[in-house]
Design an enzyme around this catalytic site. Sequence first.
Site, PDB file in Angstrom:
ATOM      1  CG  ASP A   1      69.688  58.017   9.576  1.00  0.00           C
ATOM      2  OD1 ASP A   1      71.041  57.796   9.927  1.00  0.00           O
ATOM      3  OD2 ASP A   1      68.756  57.596  10.366  1.00  0.00           O
TER       4      ASP A   1
ATOM      5  CD  GLU B   1      73.391  50.295  10.563  1.00  0.00           C
ATOM      6  OE1 GLU B   1      72.977  49.857  11.390  1.00  0.00           O
ATOM      7  OE2 GLU B   1      73.719  51.618  10.680  1.00  0.00           O
TER       8      GLU B   1
END
Length: 533
Positions: free
Chosen positions: A16, A172
């Site tokens: 991420d 997301e």
Amino acid sequence: MTAAFRNPIVPGDYPDPSIVRVGDDYYMVTSTFQFFPGVPVMHSKDLVHWETIGHVIMRREQLDLVGIPDSFGVFAPDISYADGKFWVVVPYYHGRPRCTNILYVADRPEGPYSEGVPLNHHFIDPSIFHDDDGRKYLAFGGGWVHELAADGSGLVGEAKQVWPGTGGAAPEAPHLVKRNGWYYLMLAEGGTFFDHMETVARSKSVWGPYEPCPHNPVLKQRDPERRLQRAGHGKLVEAPDGRWFMVHLGGRPLTPGGDCPLGRETFLADVAWTDDGWFVVGEDGAPQETVTLDAPAGQPLYEAGETIDRFDGPRLSPEWEWVRHPLPGGYALTEAGLEIRCLPFIPYSPQETLIATRRWRHLSFVAETSLTFEPASLGEEAGLVMYRDTDGYLAFTVRRGVGQTSGQMFDVKRLHEVQEHDGLFVQVEIFESVRRKTLALMPLSIGAGDRLALRVELDEADGGAMRLSYSEDGKAYAPACAPVPAAFLYPDRAPRFHCFTAPRVGVFARGVYGTPHGRATFEQFTYRWGRQR
């Protein structure tokens, strides 16, 4: 000097990624979940050679991870820069009932960072967009946007879902970029596994309406035979020369659709803007094997090498992170090395521990440590750990005593026999789903305070077996047990529905409830690897 560099640019459990450039310097943060300190801050001058310079979450008061389940805690953070400050917004996934997005700021990228300001209790993966008119916006998962107060003290007005993505699962990791009057909103869709992808839409207003890119997804691995898979969760950055790039996560499976032992790693891709104002990522939308950059040649983590930590600094290297928070007073850096007290804790419980870890960075490596062990009670132990989470780890230790008093089972068929023995023993145990299995238990000839070396070798080319050995004289090593398959530590094999953390290697010490506590002093820790594929 222009050279080609291999992906991933940050190998190992660094998922991420979020990036920002300030002048000629790049800074990046990634997820850490239940590990502490949380949110590593990395620095680079060239987008390829990265060094961890600090963490955002350095104090338990900033974020308490005790009681947080595995793969909860710090989800995908975002770093940005505005008004002379670094802004890091962290999604604290706690399950009460879901997530709280918290803002931290600092004058320097390495910190120290402020106490956290909770912004909202909504979906994961927040990011901050600083518009050129001075206004700020918080974007978060699902394609939501909410105005942020200029001083970061809270949110203003109401949130609005401006673009839900293209219909893929789990939209997301929203990131907003403004270029030539257009607002570009990127989302990661499809989940963080083999269906992962990056999509984008644009609008003339931050509030929309947004039109999807005609060639979505802009990043996705469609060929299951390629080395780089699971590409998505990207963020754009512009270099000083006007060239654009995307950092994104991905994985390297051992076989098509198979295990990714190193979990989710950080990759780099070229970004090319098209004449109609859209952009193309990587190799026609696929992750790149290599990226050509003007940077010093060589990628040290791909060439053979080693790192040796002698624990001789004023604090632990930022490469080390504890499993949740360390027990108060449980460790210290001394002239002799890293001293860990043998305090009691439950390794398979989501509480405080004394397990210090660092990421596997390679599919083949050797890790070893030398320590002195000074126990005060039966049952104390210290040594190496191969750790994924509370559902899967291997402990390779020196311990004092065997028998039920020392924490082991006894043989009910052996009547009138002594089953309690004092002394030092070398022991290998694996833990899976709170079940313990002892693989080796052998007496040592050394005494308390004598030096012992422990070594673990892993080679995926040799079937992914961990070879454990020990030395009482620092020269000759003896095997502790038969090779142990490492696959039970891979995130893909975790018994939980989603495991977001990859294996780590580290050191620990543990004691016994209600007894005096001894200590272990780790004099050094060596991590060595060969040339990588």
